[in-house]
Design an enzyme around this catalytic site. Structure first.
Site, short mmCIF file in Angstrom:
data_model
loop_
_atom_site.label_atom_id
_atom_site.label_comp_id
_atom_site.label_asym_id
_atom_site.label_seq_id
_atom_site.Cartn_x
_atom_site.Cartn_y
_atom_site.Cartn_z
N ASP A 13 0.85 -1.20 0.00
CA ASP A 13 0.00 0.00 0.00
C ASP A 13 0.89 1.25 0.00
O ASP A 13 1.78 1.39 0.85
CB ASP A 13 -0.92 -0.01 1.22
N SER A 37 -7.05 3.98 -1.33
CA SER A 37 -6.77 2.55 -1.31
C SER A 37 -8.00 1.71 -1.65
O SER A 37 -7.87 0.61 -2.19
CB SER A 37 -6.24 2.13 0.06
N THR A 44 -7.97 -2.14 1.74
CA THR A 44 -7.32 -3.03 0.75
C THR A 44 -7.80 -4.48 0.90
O THR A 44 -8.32 -5.05 -0.08
CB THR A 44 -5.79 -2.94 0.83
N GLU A 79 -1.04 -8.09 1.64
CA GLU A 79 -0.82 -6.65 1.66
C GLU A 79 0.20 -6.22 2.71
O GLU A 79 0.09 -6.58 3.89
CB GLU A 79 -2.13 -5.89 1.96
N ASP A 119 2.14 2.58 3.44
CA ASP A 119 1.29 3.76 3.24
C ASP A 119 1.29 4.69 4.46
O ASP A 119 1.32 5.91 4.33
CB ASP A 119 -0.13 3.26 2.96
N HIS A 127 2.09 8.63 4.90
CA HIS A 127 1.18 9.66 5.42
C HIS A 127 1.80 10.44 6.57
O HIS A 127 1.60 11.64 6.70
CB HIS A 127 -0.13 9.02 5.91
N ASP A 184 -1.37 0.11 -4.82
CA ASP A 184 -2.61 0.79 -5.19
C ASP A 184 -2.33 2.22 -5.66
O ASP A 184 -3.04 2.79 -6.48
CB ASP A 184 -3.60 0.77 -4.02
N HIS A 185 -1.25 2.83 -5.11
CA HIS A 185 -0.88 4.22 -5.40
C HIS A 185 0.40 4.51 -4.65
O HIS A 185 0.85 3.69 -3.84
CB HIS A 185 -1.98 5.20 -4.93
MG MG Z 1 -4.25 -0.77 2.57
ZN ZN Z 2 -3.12 6.05 2.16
#
Ligand code: MG
Ligand code: ZN
Length: 354
Positions: free
Chosen positions: A36, A76, A129, A244, A249, A253, A291-292
């Site tokens: 993620d 996500s 996710t 995952e 992620d 953040h 996902d990004h």
């Molecule tokens: Mg996730």
């Molecule tokens: Zn995020």
């Protein structure tokens, strides 16, 4: 003579094909691994921040995906939905289309065909996710309904955090009892030592999210994935597994490079365990992507000193940068090129056969 030899070859081919018809090859197993928020700079940190050689070196095929949802920058939920269903939808959607209509996921499709299916994450299992692989909901925030979908889903094996979502509920239903009633063997303390392919399993080892890798999670991710693979591969059925690395992620953040990099290295290690299995098995396709990207992360030069790297962020949110796709195993070459994230689903369906 030419004609004769061609006829002979044709005959051999026909006999060969007929010989195979009563023993159709087993469909490929697929292990889809989602880091993620894992953009190219996140992946690059695996090459600068560990002594061991990165497992990313082992991939044979690479591509890039464009990850936009119906917004330019995806979240996500829409990112996972694109890969689980092949449909571009709105941010926040859990395997529903832009009109909030439920979409068939790859898990829905393959479990009806008798495949084993599993989901492993380092977040709570109800988080966006993993949820997009077993639930359908108009909002990723409806954790109570998503937990109900988990109990009702066809998933054979799940591991992550989030048992409180099954026990601390406004409707006062204890969904751990519901798992037992469905014959699912669950635990909230530890992973099983061994599993029986005739049973189904759920391991939720923390109240909500699993702790960070650097704060007591240990080798949970690689151990849970090894257990899932042992479980799935001792069955005679093919399997689909989604794994995952959720917290890459979160390091993004929080603009915390140490958090991000330790999560990325934990994911790299898990990739190693997965590739070790795939090499031995020979019939498993491994796809690693994200996902990004999160954080607008870069490995920047520090103060113009080209011998020093200073991990740097440009946002506390997500970015629209293209995301790498790594593939290994039979039909890995299908994943080369530049395409939309929804094509991950399309290509997996091509591999398993319509
Ligand atoms: Mg996730
Ligand atoms: Zn995020």
């Amino acid at each position: 003579m030419k004609f004769l030899s061609k006829t002979y070859l044709l005959a051999v081919l026909i006999i060969g094909c007929q010989g195979n018809t009563d023993q159709a090859p087993k469909p490929r197993n697929i292990i889809l691994m989602i880091g993620d928020g894992m953009g190219l700079s996140q992946v690059s940190s695996a090459f600068y921040y560990q002594k061991d050689s990165s497992n990313f070196y082992r991939f044979t095929s690479m591509g890039l995906i464009k990850t936009s949802s119906t917004s330019k920058v995806t979240d996500s939920a829409a990112g996972a939905t694109a890969m689980s269903t092949g449909v571009t939808t709105y941010n926040g959607a859990i395997s529903v289309d832009p009109d909030s209509i439920a979409l068939e996921t790859i898990v829905d499709i393959l479990s009806l065909r008798g495949w084993k299916t599993g989901v492993v994450s380092t977040s709570s299992i109800q988080h966006a996710t993993p949820a997009a692989f077993y639930a359908h909901n108009k909002s990723r925030r409806n954790y109570e309904e998503i937990s109900l979908d988990l109990v009702d889903s066809n998933i054979d094996f799940f591991a992550g955090g989030g048992y409180a979502g099954l026990t601390q509920r406004p409707d006062s239903i204890n969904l751990l009892d519901s798992l037992s009633a469905k014959g699912i063997i669950w635990d909230t303390l530890k992973l099983a030592k061994s599993t029986d392919p005739e049973e189904k399993y759920g391991f939720l080892l923390s109240e909500w999210h699993m702790p960070p890798a650097s704060d007591g999670r240990g080798d949970f991710l690689s151990n849970a994935v090894k257990l899932a693979i042992d479980y799935c591969s001792t069955s005679n059925d093919p399997f689909f597994l989604m794994v995952e690395g959720s917290q890459i992620d979160w390091g993004g953040h929080e603009n915390e490079p140490d958090y991000l990099i330790s999560e990325l290295l934990d994911f790299d290690k898990t990739i190693g365990a997965v590739l070790d299995f795939a090499e031995r098995d020979g019939n498993t396709l491994v796809i690693v992507t994200a996902d990004h990207e999160t954080g607008g992360f870069t490995l920047a030069t520090k103060d113009h000193d080209y011998n020093k790297i200073e991990p740097t962020f440009s946002t506390t949110g997500h970015s629209a940068t293209l995301i790498p796709v790594f593939a290994f195993g039979p039909e890995a070459e299908k994943f080369t090129g530049i395409y939309k994230n929804t094509a991950i689903f399309d290509k997996m369906m091509e591999v398993v056969g319509e």
